[in-house]
Motif scaffolding. Structure first.
Motif, short mmCIF file in Angstrom:
data_model
loop_
_atom_site.label_atom_id
_atom_site.label_comp_id
_atom_site.label_asym_id
_atom_site.label_seq_id
_atom_site.Cartn_x
_atom_site.Cartn_y
_atom_site.Cartn_z
N UNK A 7 -98.98 43.11 -16.72
CA UNK A 7 -100.27 42.56 -17.14
C UNK A 7 -101.19 43.65 -17.67
N UNK A 8 -101.88 43.35 -18.74
CA UNK A 8 -102.97 44.18 -19.23
C UNK A 8 -104.23 43.36 -19.15
N UNK A 9 -105.39 43.98 -19.40
CA UNK A 9 -106.65 43.23 -19.35
C UNK A 9 -106.62 42.08 -20.35
N UNK A 10 -106.10 42.33 -21.54
CA UNK A 10 -106.05 41.27 -22.56
C UNK A 10 -105.19 40.11 -22.09
N UNK A 11 -104.06 40.44 -21.46
CA UNK A 11 -103.18 39.38 -20.95
C UNK A 11 -103.87 38.62 -19.83
N UNK A 313 -110.26 39.61 -4.12
CA UNK A 313 -111.69 39.89 -4.25
C UNK A 313 -112.04 41.32 -3.86
N UNK A 314 -111.18 41.96 -3.08
CA UNK A 314 -111.45 43.31 -2.61
C UNK A 314 -110.16 44.13 -2.62
N UNK A 315 -110.33 45.45 -2.67
CA UNK A 315 -109.17 46.35 -2.63
C UNK A 315 -108.55 46.35 -1.25
N UNK A 383 -105.04 45.94 -14.00
CA UNK A 383 -105.95 44.97 -13.40
C UNK A 383 -105.25 44.07 -12.39
N UNK A 384 -104.42 44.71 -11.57
CA UNK A 384 -103.60 43.98 -10.61
C UNK A 384 -104.46 43.21 -9.61
N UNK A 385 -105.52 43.83 -9.12
CA UNK A 385 -106.38 43.15 -8.13
C UNK A 385 -107.01 41.91 -8.73
N UNK A 386 -107.53 42.02 -9.93
CA UNK A 386 -108.16 40.86 -10.58
C UNK A 386 -107.15 39.76 -10.85
N UNK A 387 -105.96 40.15 -11.26
CA UNK A 387 -104.90 39.16 -11.48
C UNK A 387 -104.53 38.45 -10.18
N UNK A 388 -104.47 39.23 -9.07
CA UNK A 388 -104.17 38.62 -7.77
C UNK A 388 -105.22 37.57 -7.41
N UNK A 393 -105.82 32.33 -6.62
CA UNK A 393 -106.71 31.18 -6.44
C UNK A 393 -106.08 29.93 -7.06
N UNK A 394 -105.54 30.09 -8.25
CA UNK A 394 -104.86 28.97 -8.91
C UNK A 394 -103.69 28.47 -8.05
#
Length: 492
Positions: A7-11, A313-315, A383-388, A393-394
């Motif tokens: 994953x990248x930010x764009x993805x 939401x957190x590291x 951006x692994x944390x944001x993807x998680x 959530x989904x």
């Protein structure tokens, strides 16, 4: 976009376009352009024989017909016949950024060509470079790192460290917790399936587990999760009285079981892992820490499964409880499958370990440090944390729809990609679903290409903790497979 999960930010920003929230699910496995190597090793039959005759008799095997894994790539595993599986267990919550992630592989290979190992009594660059980078991820005064080889070893050290610092032997953990199975830690681990009938756990006591689904108190406003329990509750929105009740139980243990006014350590997972992804009420851990510290005790967070962005939401999982521990234990995802772990604490607590020599032969060795450093880079760069957070959530919301549809799905809980699905005979009784029915659902999912873990005291919780490169497309495929398995094995 790589179809296999890099994953990248764009993805990440385009994830909603990949799998819109339409309630539909994929009936076929998402594509992947990776091709595994042909398998030429030991036969399945010979492996079974070796396992029976030469390996530990305590070594259990998943599934009626075990899977013999040959190769891994990102969120995918391949058996010796070349069949592909979606790995939703990550080697027991250990593969954090993807099987054989190219950047992590490259870092290990580069270091192995230079220096595999030397004692840390000599200085070598990688442990210092990695130590600085890891310490920068910690809040507060958590600055001093002890590198070890496993989570059990790290928890063992954390308990010793707390006792040395406080001068108090007594410690408290929570029922249903798992912190390791060494003789020293078996007392901290409060699951009977992991305890032998031998003297263990001297000076360790347990408090009632704050479980909003199966405990005496809990309701629909307790958890920091996209999915709440099905239990009725008279608490107002945003309020949870159950947390206060469980804190009272901890206070009772402190009052009656500790030396007067003293405690050495309090251990807690941010979300219980082996115990079945149990989430505490939102207002439990912070007042629990306050009561322990008021008695001079050390608060220890076991982040072996919840660290490195997995909760989304957190590291660190403890950050979701608005606390900063005195000692943090981490392992598993720290090395993406490489055997390594760490204990991080304050300079004041670390000073207590200077009363005798302390040394770890392999902890923080050059290869481990290079691998750990690469894992930190991948988490940030992709951006692994944001993807998680987004994918997790989904995932939880889609699983909650199946809970509402099927009587045997009693609870869906978790945060990010730390998810549990508790199976029951019926929602009214919450009695655990029988082992044979659990096995049938589990087996059907495996046959259709999805691997999940199991946990909980009764073995009735499906554990979903995949490599954090999974996509919404993978989630839709899983929901389709899980729904099919539930329909085959449910009357409702």
């Amino acid at each position: 976009m790589r179809r296999c999960g890099l994953l990248t930010r764009k993805v990440y920003e385009s994830l909603d376009k990949v799998a819109p929230r339409c309630g539909c699910a994929l009936s076929t496995m998402p594509p992947c352009d990776f091709k595994p190597d042909p398998y030429t090793g030991i036969s399945f039959e010979d492996a079974v024989k070796v396992r029976k005759e030469n390996l530990s008799p305590a070594l259990f095997t998943y599934y009626k017909k075990p899977v013999m894994i040959h190769q891994g790539h990102m969120q995918w595993l391949y058996d010796t016949d070349g069949k592909r599986y979606l790995d939703l267990f990550g080697g027991i919550v250990t593969v954090s950024v993807g099987h054989c992630h190219p950047k992590v592989n490259a870092a290990a290979e580069k270091q192995m060509k230079k220096l595999w190992h030397t004692t840390n009594i000599y200085m070598h660059p990688t442990i210092h470079e990695y130590g600085k980078k890891l310490a920068e991820k910690m809040p507060g005064n958590l600055k001093v790192i002890y590198f070890t080889n496993s989570g059990s070893e790290a928890n063992d050290l954390a308990l010793l460290m707390a006792r040395m610092h406080t001068g108090v032997f007594e410690a408290v953990s929570l029922r249903n917790a798992y912190h390791g199975a060494s003789p020293y830690l078996m007392g901290l681990t409060a699951l009977n399936t992991w305890r032998f009938n031998c003297p263990t756990g001297f000076g360790i006591h347990q408090s009632m587990n704050p479980d909003p689904f199966r405990g005496p108190w809990g309701g629909k406003h307790c958890r920091d999760s996209p999915s709440q329990t099905i239990r009725d509750c008279d608490c107002a929105e945003g309020e949870c009285k159950a947390g206060d009740m469980y804190v009272d139980q901890l206070e009772d243990v402190l009052r009656f079981s500790m030396p007067k006014g003293k405690i050495g350590a309090f251990f807690a997972e941010s979300i219980q892992g082996v115990g079945g992804t149990v989430q505490f009420p939102k207002n439990f851990l912070k007042p629990a820490f306050e009561k322990v510290r008021a008695m001079g005790g050390v608060c220890i967070s076991d982040e072996v499964q919840t660290g490195f962005g997995r909760t989304g939401t957190h590291y660190w999982g403890f950050e979701g409880h608005d606390v900063i521990p005195d000692i943090v234990v981490m392992a598993k995802g720290i090395g993406n499958g490489y055997p390594m772990a760490a204990v991080i604490t304050t300079p004041e607590i670390a000073a207590g370990m200077g009363k005798a020599l302390h040394f770890n032969t392999f902890g923080g060795n050059p290869v481990a440090s290079a691998v750990g450093s690469a894992v930190l880079d991948v988490i940030d760069e992709e951006n692994i944390q944001q993807s998680a957070h987004v994918v997790g959530t989904y995932f939880i919301e889609e699983l909650a729809k199946l809970r509402d549809q099927f009587e045997i799905v009693g609870d869906v809980r978790g945060k990010g990609l730390m998810i549990g699905i508790e199976m029951v005979n019926d929602k009214a009784s919450r009695d655990p679903l029988s082992a044979d029915k659990i096995a049938n659902i589990w087996e059907d999912m495996k046959d259709d290409g999805v691997l999940m873990g199991k946990g909980g005291l009764y073995g009735n919780v499906f554990r979903v903790k995949p490599p954090m490169c999974v996509t919404k497309e993978d989630v839709d495929f899983t929901i389709s497979v899980f729904r099919d398995a539930l329909q085959k094995n449910s009357n409702k």
